[in-house]
Design an enzyme around this catalytic site. Sequence first.
Site, PDB file in Angstrom:
ATOM      1  N   LYS A  13       0.846  -1.212   0.000  1.00 21.79           N
ATOM      2  CA  LYS A  13       0.000   0.000   0.000  1.00 21.79           C
ATOM      3  C   LYS A  13       0.877   1.256   0.000  1.00 21.79           C
ATOM      4  O   LYS A  13       0.672   2.175  -0.783  1.00 21.79           O
ATOM      5  CB  LYS A  13      -0.951   0.013   1.225  1.00 21.79           C
ATOM      6  CG  LYS A  13      -1.872  -1.211   1.280  1.00 21.79           C
ATOM      7  CD  LYS A  13      -2.810  -1.161   2.470  1.00 21.79           C
ATOM      8  CE  LYS A  13      -2.153  -1.269   3.832  1.00 21.79           C
ATOM      9  NZ  LYS A  13      -1.471  -2.563   4.089  1.00 21.79           N
ATOM     10  N   ARG A  88     -10.422   0.038   8.099  1.00 19.92           N
ATOM     11  CA  ARG A  88      -9.915  -1.301   8.392  1.00 19.92           C
ATOM     12  C   ARG A  88     -10.934  -2.151   9.113  1.00 19.92           C
ATOM     13  O   ARG A  88     -10.635  -3.304   9.435  1.00 19.92           O
ATOM     14  CB  ARG A  88      -8.711  -1.165   9.313  1.00 19.92           C
ATOM     15  CG  ARG A  88      -7.389  -1.418   8.675  1.00 19.92           C
ATOM     16  CD  ARG A  88      -6.392  -1.069   9.724  1.00 19.92           C
ATOM     17  NE  ARG A  88      -5.207  -1.828   9.620  1.00 19.92           N
ATOM     18  CZ  ARG A  88      -4.079  -1.358   9.077  1.00 19.92           C
ATOM     19  NH1 ARG A  88      -4.041  -0.165   8.568  1.00 19.92           N
ATOM     20  NH2 ARG A  88      -3.019  -2.104   9.069  1.00 19.92           N
ATOM     21  N   ARG A 127      11.645  -5.505   5.442  1.00 18.83           N
ATOM     22  CA  ARG A 127      11.423  -4.075   5.122  1.00 18.83           C
ATOM     23  C   ARG A 127      12.342  -3.164   5.928  1.00 18.83           C
ATOM     24  O   ARG A 127      12.600  -3.393   7.100  1.00 18.83           O
ATOM     25  CB  ARG A 127       9.969  -3.689   5.425  1.00 18.83           C
ATOM     26  CG  ARG A 127       9.751  -2.172   5.286  1.00 18.83           C
ATOM     27  CD  ARG A 127       8.306  -1.767   5.310  1.00 18.83           C
ATOM     28  NE  ARG A 127       7.570  -2.406   6.359  1.00 18.83           N
ATOM     29  CZ  ARG A 127       6.245  -2.414   6.426  1.00 18.83           C
ATOM     30  NH1 ARG A 127       5.525  -1.835   5.488  1.00 18.83           N
ATOM     31  NH2 ARG A 127       5.640  -3.010   7.425  1.00 18.83           N
ATOM     32  N   ARG A 160      10.617  -1.162  11.503  1.00 18.85           N
ATOM     33  CA  ARG A 160       9.468  -0.846  12.357  1.00 18.85           C
ATOM     34  C   ARG A 160       9.357  -1.812  13.531  1.00 18.85           C
ATOM     35  O   ARG A 160       9.665  -2.986  13.408  1.00 18.85           O
ATOM     36  CB  ARG A 160       8.174  -0.911  11.528  1.00 18.85           C
ATOM     37  CG  ARG A 160       7.796   0.435  10.935  1.00 18.85           C
ATOM     38  CD  ARG A 160       6.692   0.383   9.932  1.00 18.85           C
ATOM     39  NE  ARG A 160       5.542  -0.411  10.294  1.00 18.85           N
ATOM     40  CZ  ARG A 160       4.483  -0.560   9.501  1.00 18.85           C
ATOM     41  NH1 ARG A 160       4.436   0.036   8.318  1.00 18.85           N
ATOM     42  NH2 ARG A 160       3.459  -1.293   9.873  1.00 18.85           N
ATOM     43  N   ARG A 171      -0.930  -9.427  12.927  1.00 17.09           N
ATOM     44  CA  ARG A 171      -1.509  -8.422  12.020  1.00 17.09           C
ATOM     45  C   ARG A 171      -2.271  -9.101  10.887  1.00 17.09           C
ATOM     46  O   ARG A 171      -3.312  -8.613  10.447  1.00 17.09           O
ATOM     47  CB  ARG A 171      -0.393  -7.522  11.457  1.00 17.09           C
ATOM     48  CG  ARG A 171       0.126  -6.542  12.510  1.00 17.09           C
ATOM     49  CD  ARG A 171       1.515  -6.024  12.207  1.00 17.09           C
ATOM     50  NE  ARG A 171       1.622  -5.294  10.971  1.00 17.09           N
ATOM     51  CZ  ARG A 171       2.785  -5.006  10.373  1.00 17.09           C
ATOM     52  NH1 ARG A 171       3.929  -5.385  10.915  1.00 17.09           N
ATOM     53  NH2 ARG A 171       2.789  -4.331   9.256  1.00 17.09           N
TER      54      ARG A 171
HETATM   55  P1  AP5 Z   1       4.809  -1.618   1.938  1.00 15.48           P
HETATM   56  O1  AP5 Z   1       4.525  -0.827   0.705  1.00 15.48           O
HETATM   57  O2  AP5 Z   1       5.480  -0.927   3.067  1.00 15.48           O
HETATM   58  O3  AP5 Z   1       3.461  -2.388   2.393  1.00 15.48           O
HETATM   59  P2  AP5 Z   1       2.163  -1.878   3.174  1.00 15.48           P
HETATM   60  O4  AP5 Z   1       0.988  -2.522   2.511  1.00 15.48           O
HETATM   61  O5  AP5 Z   1       2.174  -0.399   3.278  1.00 15.48           O
HETATM   62  O6  AP5 Z   1       2.424  -2.593   4.556  1.00 15.48           O
HETATM   63  P3  AP5 Z   1       2.236  -2.074   6.055  1.00 15.48           P
HETATM   64  O7  AP5 Z   1       3.012  -3.021   6.924  1.00 15.48           O
HETATM   65  O8  AP5 Z   1       2.565  -0.618   6.146  1.00 15.48           O
HETATM   66  O9  AP5 Z   1       0.716  -2.291   6.244  1.00 15.48           O
HETATM   67  P4  AP5 Z   1      -0.055  -2.374   7.582  1.00 15.48           P
HETATM   68  O10 AP5 Z   1      -1.435  -2.253   7.085  1.00 15.48           O
HETATM   69  O11 AP5 Z   1       0.230  -3.564   8.400  1.00 15.48           O
HETATM   70  O12 AP5 Z   1       0.575  -1.179   8.437  1.00 15.48           O
HETATM   71  P5  AP5 Z   1       0.042   0.246   8.820  1.00 15.48           P
HETATM   72  O13 AP5 Z   1       1.217   1.128   8.934  1.00 15.48           O
HETATM   73  O14 AP5 Z   1      -1.086   0.661   7.957  1.00 15.48           O
HETATM   74  O15 AP5 Z   1       5.688  -2.887   1.472  1.00 15.48           O
HETATM   75  C1  AP5 Z   1       6.112  -3.852   2.417  1.00 15.48           C
HETATM   76  C2  AP5 Z   1       7.483  -4.422   2.015  1.00 15.48           C
HETATM   77  O16 AP5 Z   1       7.343  -5.149   0.800  1.00 15.48           O
HETATM   78  C3  AP5 Z   1       8.556  -3.353   1.733  1.00 15.48           C
HETATM   79  O17 AP5 Z   1       9.790  -3.835   2.172  1.00 15.48           O
HETATM   80  C4  AP5 Z   1       8.540  -3.199   0.197  1.00 15.48           C
HETATM   81  O18 AP5 Z   1       9.784  -2.777  -0.297  1.00 15.48           O
HETATM   82  C5  AP5 Z   1       8.173  -4.602  -0.231  1.00 15.48           C
HETATM   83  N1  AP5 Z   1       7.365  -4.638  -1.464  1.00 15.48           N
HETATM   84  C6  AP5 Z   1       6.354  -3.803  -1.826  1.00 15.48           C
HETATM   85  N2  AP5 Z   1       5.819  -4.180  -3.001  1.00 15.48           N
HETATM   86  C7  AP5 Z   1       6.527  -5.303  -3.389  1.00 15.48           C
HETATM   87  C8  AP5 Z   1       6.436  -6.170  -4.515  1.00 15.48           C
HETATM   88  N3  AP5 Z   1       5.541  -5.985  -5.493  1.00 15.48           N
HETATM   89  N4  AP5 Z   1       7.297  -7.227  -4.575  1.00 15.48           N
HETATM   90  C9  AP5 Z   1       8.221  -7.436  -3.583  1.00 15.48           C
HETATM   91  N5  AP5 Z   1       8.341  -6.631  -2.496  1.00 15.48           N
HETATM   92  C10 AP5 Z   1       7.502  -5.593  -2.402  1.00 15.48           C
HETATM   93  O19 AP5 Z   1      -0.560  -0.023  10.291  1.00 15.48           O
HETATM   94  C11 AP5 Z   1       0.265  -0.361  11.361  1.00 15.48           C
HETATM   95  C12 AP5 Z   1      -0.562  -0.530  12.646  1.00 15.48           C
HETATM   96  O20 AP5 Z   1      -1.239   0.719  12.942  1.00 15.48           O
HETATM   97  C13 AP5 Z   1      -1.698  -1.557  12.560  1.00 15.48           C
HETATM   98  O21 AP5 Z   1      -1.248  -2.863  12.869  1.00 15.48           O
HETATM   99  C14 AP5 Z   1      -2.674  -1.018  13.615  1.00 15.48           C
HETATM  100  O22 AP5 Z   1      -2.236  -1.337  14.929  1.00 15.48           O
HETATM  101  C15 AP5 Z   1      -2.557   0.496  13.450  1.00 15.48           C
HETATM  102  N6  AP5 Z   1      -3.538   1.036  12.483  1.00 15.48           N
HETATM  103  C16 AP5 Z   1      -3.265   1.676  11.305  1.00 15.48           C
HETATM  104  N7  AP5 Z   1      -4.398   2.045  10.684  1.00 15.48           N
HETATM  105  C17 AP5 Z   1      -5.423   1.636  11.477  1.00 15.48           C
HETATM  106  C18 AP5 Z   1      -6.842   1.693  11.356  1.00 15.48           C
HETATM  107  N8  AP5 Z   1      -7.433   2.250  10.276  1.00 15.48           N
HETATM  108  N9  AP5 Z   1      -7.587   1.153  12.364  1.00 15.48           N
HETATM  109  C19 AP5 Z   1      -7.003   0.584  13.442  1.00 15.48           C
HETATM  110  N10 AP5 Z   1      -5.661   0.482  13.610  1.00 15.48           N
HETATM  111  C20 AP5 Z   1      -4.879   1.006  12.634  1.00 15.48           C
HETATM  112 MG    MG Z   2       2.275   0.966   4.916  1.00 12.85          MG
END
Ligand code: AP5
Ligand code: MG
Length: 216
Positions: A13, A88, A127, A160, A171
Site C-alpha cells: 500500500k 480497516r 522491510r 518498524r 496483524r
Molecule cells: P509496503 O509498501 O510498506 O506495504 P504496506 O501494505 O504499506 O504494509 P504495512 O506493513 O505498512 O501495512 P499495515 O497495514 O500492516 O501497516 P500500517 O502502517 O497501515 O511494502 C512492504 C514491504 O514489501 C517493503 O519492504 C517493500 O519494499 C516490499 N514490497 C512492496 N511491493 C513489493 C512487490 N511488489 N514485490 C516485492 N516486495 C515488495 O498499520 C500499522 C498498525 O497501525 C496496525 O497494525 C494497527 O495497529 C494500526 N492502524 C493503522 N491504521 C489503522 C486503522 N485504520 N484502524 C485501526 N488500527 C490502525
Molecule cells: Mg504501509
Amino acid sequence: MDLILLGPPGAGKGTQAKKLVELTGIPQISTGDMLRAAVAAGTELGKKAKAFMDAGKLVPDEVVIGLVEERLAKPDCGGGFMLDGFPRTVPQAETLENMLGRLKRKLDHVLLLDVEDEELVKRITGRRTCGECGSIYHLVFSPPPAADTCKCGHKGLDQRADDNEKTVRERLTAYHKQTSPLIDFYGKRGLVRKVVGTNATPDDVFASAKRALRLG
Ligand code: AP5
Ligand code: MG
C-alpha cells in the site's frame, strides 16, 4: 479522485501510494504513519495506540476515526485523497461513508492489493524505511542503493517495531478477521479494483494499478 488502498500488511500500500502521489499529486493519508508519528511524539493518542500496534492489534475505531476526520478536512484533500490503511473495519467504513456524504463526496475506487500470506511475511520482515524521506526498501526485493543508506543520502535505515514475524502473524489474523469483510462491503458498491501482487514487482503492480484506476 477519492481512493482507498486496501490490502493486508505488506501488500505494498505504501509503496504504490508513493508512486500514485507522484503521478497524480493527490495526498496519501496513511493512518499507520499518523499513528507512528503520534507514538514518536509521545502524545496522549500515541500512548493509547502504542500497545495495540506493538501487539499487532487494531487501534480502537474511535481513535483512528478522529484522526482521519481531522485530516480529510484539510484543504489539500479538496481535489482528492488516497487513504492507506483506513478503513480497516466495517464501522470505520460506515463512518467514512457518512463523513463523505456530509461533504457531498463519493469514493471513486477501492484498489485491492492481493498478496499471499507467506509472501507478506517475507516482505515485512525484510522491510527497511528511511526516517528522513519515508522511502520504503526491502533487503532483497528492493534494496537501497548502498548498504543501510537511502537514495536521499540519509544513513541508517529503520525497521518498524511491529515488523517481526510474531507480530506480523497477529496483524495478518487481524486483517483476515476484521478488515477482509470490507472487500464484500465495497464489492457490493461496485468499487473494488483488484490487482494481484504475488510474484509481481512494484513496477508491474503499478502498471496494473494504473490500468485498474484508468490512469493510462
Ligand atoms: P509496503 O509498501 O510498506 O506495504 P504496506 O501494505 O504499506 O504494509 P504495512 O506493513 O505498512 O501495512 P499495515 O497495514 O500492516 O501497516 P500500517 O502502517 O497501515 O511494502 C512492504 C514491504 O514489501 C517493503 O519492504 C517493500 O519494499 C516490499 N514490497 C512492496 N511491493 C513489493 C512487490 N511488489 N514485490 C516485492 N516486495 C515488495 O498499520 C500499522 C498498525 O497501525 C496496525 O497494525 C494497527 O495497529 C494500526 N492502524 C493503522 N491504521 C489503522 C486503522 N485504520 N484502524 C485501526 N488500527 C490502525
Ligand atoms: Mg504501509
